[in-house]
Design an enzyme around this catalytic site. Structure first.
Site, PDB file in Angstrom:
ATOM      1  N   LYS A   1      63.386  95.986  52.386  1.00 27.06           N
ATOM      2  CA  LYS A   1      62.421  97.077  52.563  1.00 27.06           C
ATOM      3  C   LYS A   1      61.350  96.719  53.603  1.00 27.06           C
ATOM      4  O   LYS A   1      61.035  97.513  54.466  1.00 27.06           O
ATOM      5  CB  LYS A   1      61.707  97.407  51.236  1.00 27.06           C
ATOM      6  CG  LYS A   1      62.622  97.926  50.145  1.00 27.06           C
ATOM      7  CD  LYS A   1      61.831  98.419  48.946  1.00 27.06           C
ATOM      8  CE  LYS A   1      60.960  97.357  48.305  1.00 27.06           C
ATOM      9  NZ  LYS A   1      61.707  96.259  47.648  1.00 27.06           N
TER      10      LYS A   1
ATOM     11  N   ARG B   1      56.668 101.913  41.955  1.00 30.99           N
ATOM     12  CA  ARG B   1      57.603 101.011  41.291  1.00 30.99           C
ATOM     13  C   ARG B   1      57.813 101.407  39.833  1.00 30.99           C
ATOM     14  O   ARG B   1      58.650 100.823  39.164  1.00 30.99           O
ATOM     15  CB  ARG B   1      57.033  99.600  41.315  1.00 30.99           C
ATOM     16  CG  ARG B   1      57.714  98.621  42.282  1.00 30.99           C
ATOM     17  CD  ARG B   1      56.934  97.340  42.188  1.00 30.99           C
ATOM     18  NE  ARG B   1      57.561  96.160  42.694  1.00 30.99           N
ATOM     19  CZ  ARG B   1      57.371  95.656  43.909  1.00 30.99           C
ATOM     20  NH1 ARG B   1      56.647  96.299  44.787  1.00 30.99           N
ATOM     21  NH2 ARG B   1      57.912  94.503  44.223  1.00 30.99           N
TER      22      ARG B   1
ATOM     23  N   ARG C   1      64.111  83.278  51.721  1.00 31.35           N
ATOM     24  CA  ARG C   1      63.194  83.989  52.614  1.00 31.35           C
ATOM     25  C   ARG C   1      62.034  83.096  53.075  1.00 31.35           C
ATOM     26  O   ARG C   1      61.441  82.373  52.285  1.00 31.35           O
ATOM     27  CB  ARG C   1      62.652  85.204  51.870  1.00 31.35           C
ATOM     28  CG  ARG C   1      61.666  86.033  52.632  1.00 31.35           C
ATOM     29  CD  ARG C   1      61.640  87.448  52.125  1.00 31.35           C
ATOM     30  NE  ARG C   1      61.182  87.585  50.749  1.00 31.35           N
ATOM     31  CZ  ARG C   1      61.163  88.743  50.102  1.00 31.35           C
ATOM     32  NH1 ARG C   1      61.608  89.834  50.693  1.00 31.35           N
ATOM     33  NH2 ARG C   1      60.726  88.812  48.870  1.00 31.35           N
TER      34      ARG C   1
ATOM     35  N   ARG D   1      57.047  82.475  50.093  1.00 30.39           N
ATOM     36  CA  ARG D   1      56.119  83.126  49.167  1.00 30.39           C
ATOM     37  C   ARG D   1      56.216  82.459  47.799  1.00 30.39           C
ATOM     38  O   ARG D   1      57.299  82.120  47.348  1.00 30.39           O
ATOM     39  CB  ARG D   1      56.497  84.607  49.029  1.00 30.39           C
ATOM     40  CG  ARG D   1      55.813  85.480  50.042  1.00 30.39           C
ATOM     41  CD  ARG D   1      56.374  86.859  50.077  1.00 30.39           C
ATOM     42  NE  ARG D   1      56.535  87.476  48.766  1.00 30.39           N
ATOM     43  CZ  ARG D   1      56.943  88.730  48.587  1.00 30.39           C
ATOM     44  NH1 ARG D   1      57.228  89.469  49.634  1.00 30.39           N
ATOM     45  NH2 ARG D   1      57.056  89.236  47.389  1.00 30.39           N
TER      46      ARG D   1
ATOM     47  N   ARG E   1      61.663  89.070  38.716  1.00 31.88           N
ATOM     48  CA  ARG E   1      61.299  90.265  39.492  1.00 31.88           C
ATOM     49  C   ARG E   1      62.463  91.264  39.526  1.00 31.88           C
ATOM     50  O   ARG E   1      62.261  92.469  39.471  1.00 31.88           O
ATOM     51  CB  ARG E   1      60.909  89.863  40.916  1.00 31.88           C
ATOM     52  CG  ARG E   1      59.530  89.213  40.963  1.00 31.88           C
ATOM     53  CD  ARG E   1      59.296  88.495  42.273  1.00 31.88           C
ATOM     54  NE  ARG E   1      59.271  89.360  43.418  1.00 31.88           N
ATOM     55  CZ  ARG E   1      59.564  88.981  44.661  1.00 31.88           C
ATOM     56  NH1 ARG E   1      59.922  87.738  44.909  1.00 31.88           N
ATOM     57  NH2 ARG E   1      59.501  89.829  45.645  1.00 31.88           N
TER      58      ARG E   1
END
Ligand code: AMP
Length: 225
Positions: free
Chosen positions: A14, A89, A128, A161, A172
Site C-alpha cells: 500500500k 482499518r 522490509r 521498522r 498485525r
C-alpha cells in the site's frame, strides 16, 4: 476531486503504491502509520500514545486515529483528493470517514483492495527496510539495495521498522484478518471495491490501479517524476 482508499494487509504494498499514485496524480497521500511515526519522532503526546499499540502490533484506539485523520484531511492541500493508506482499518473508522466526507458533500470514489497471500506477506514485512532520510523502501529478499544498509536513492541509512519483526508481523496480520477484512464487504456493498492482484510486479500493480481509477497510465507516467 477523487478520494481513494488503499485497502490490504500489512506488506501488501500500500505504501509503495500510494507514493507512486500520488506522484502520478494530484492526489495527496495520507498514511495513518506515517502520521503516527512522525508524531513519535517529534515526541508528541499522540506519538507516545500510539507507540504502545504499534510496538505490540495492535491497533491505536479508533477515536484517536479518526481525530488525527479528520484533522489531516481538513487541511487545504487535501482539497484536490486523497489517497488513504492504512485508514480505515475498522468498521467504526470506515463509518466515521463516510460521515465526515458526507458533511463536506464529499465521498469515497474507489477502494483498491490489494490481495496478497499470507506467506508472501510475511517475507515482505520481515524483509522490509526503509531509508531514514528519504523514506524509500527496499526488501532484503525481493529488491535489496545495492549496498547493504544504504539507500540507493540518497545513500541514507536503512532501518527495519520495530513492528516489522516476524512475531509482531504475524500479530498485525491476525489483527488485519479479524478487524479489517470486514471492510472489503462494506465497500463491496457500496459498489466501489476494486480487487487488484498485489503479487504482480510493482509497475503492473500501479498500472492496474490507475486503470481501476479510469486514469490512463500513459498520460500520468511523467506528471511529477
Ligand atoms: P502501518 O504503517 O499502516 O502498517 O501502521 C503501523 C501501525 O500504526 C499499526 O500496526 C497500528 O498500530 C497503527 N495504525 C496505523 N493506522 C491505523 C489505523 N487506521 N487504526 C489503528 N491503528 C493504526
Amino acid at each position: 476531486m477523487t478520494n481513494v482508499i488503499l485497502l490490504g494487509p500489512p506488506g501488501a504494498g500500500k505504501g509503495t503504491q500510494a507514493k507512486t499514485l500520488s506522484d502520478r496524480t494530484s492526489l495527496i497521500h495520507v498514511a495513518s502509520g506515517d502520521l503516527f511515526r512522525a508524531a513519535l519522532r517529534e515526541g508528541t503526546e499522540l506519538g507516545m500514545l500510539a507507540k504502545s499499540y504499534m510496538d505490540r502490533g495492535g491497533l491505536v484506539p479508533n477515536e484517536v486515529v479518526i481525530r488525527m485523520i479528520l484533522e489531516r484531511i481538513d487541511r487545504p492541500d487535501c482539497s484536490l483528493g486523497v489517497i488513504f493508506d492504512g485508514f480505515p482499518r475498522t468498521s467504526e473508522q470506515a463509518v466515521a470517514l463516510d460521515a465526515a466526507m458526507a458533511e463536506h458533500n464529499n465521498h469515497i470514489d474507489a477502494v483498491l483492495y490489494l490481495r496478497v497471500p499470507k506467506d508472501v506477506l510475511l517475507r515482505r514485512i520481515a524483509g522490509r527496510q526503509t531509508c531514514k532520510t528519504c523514506g524509500a523502501t527496499f526488501n532484503i529478499y525481493y529488491f535489496p539495495s545495492h549496498r547493504p544498509g544504504i539507500c540507493d536513492a540518497c545513500t541514507g541509512k536503512l532501518y527495519q521498522r520495530s513492528d516489522d519483526s516476524i512475531e509482531t508481523a504475524e500479530h498485525r496480520l491476525d489483527v488485519y484478518f479479524e478487524l479489517t477484512m470486514p471492510l472489503i464487504e462494506y465497500y463491496q456493498r457500496q459498489g466501489i471495491l476494486h480487487e487488484i492482484d498485489g503479487q504482480r510486479e510493482i509497475s503492473l500493480v500501479t498500472e492496474a490501479m490507475l486503470l481501476a481509477l479510469k486514469i490512463n497510465p500513459e498520460l500520468t507516467a511523467t506528471s511529477k517524476e
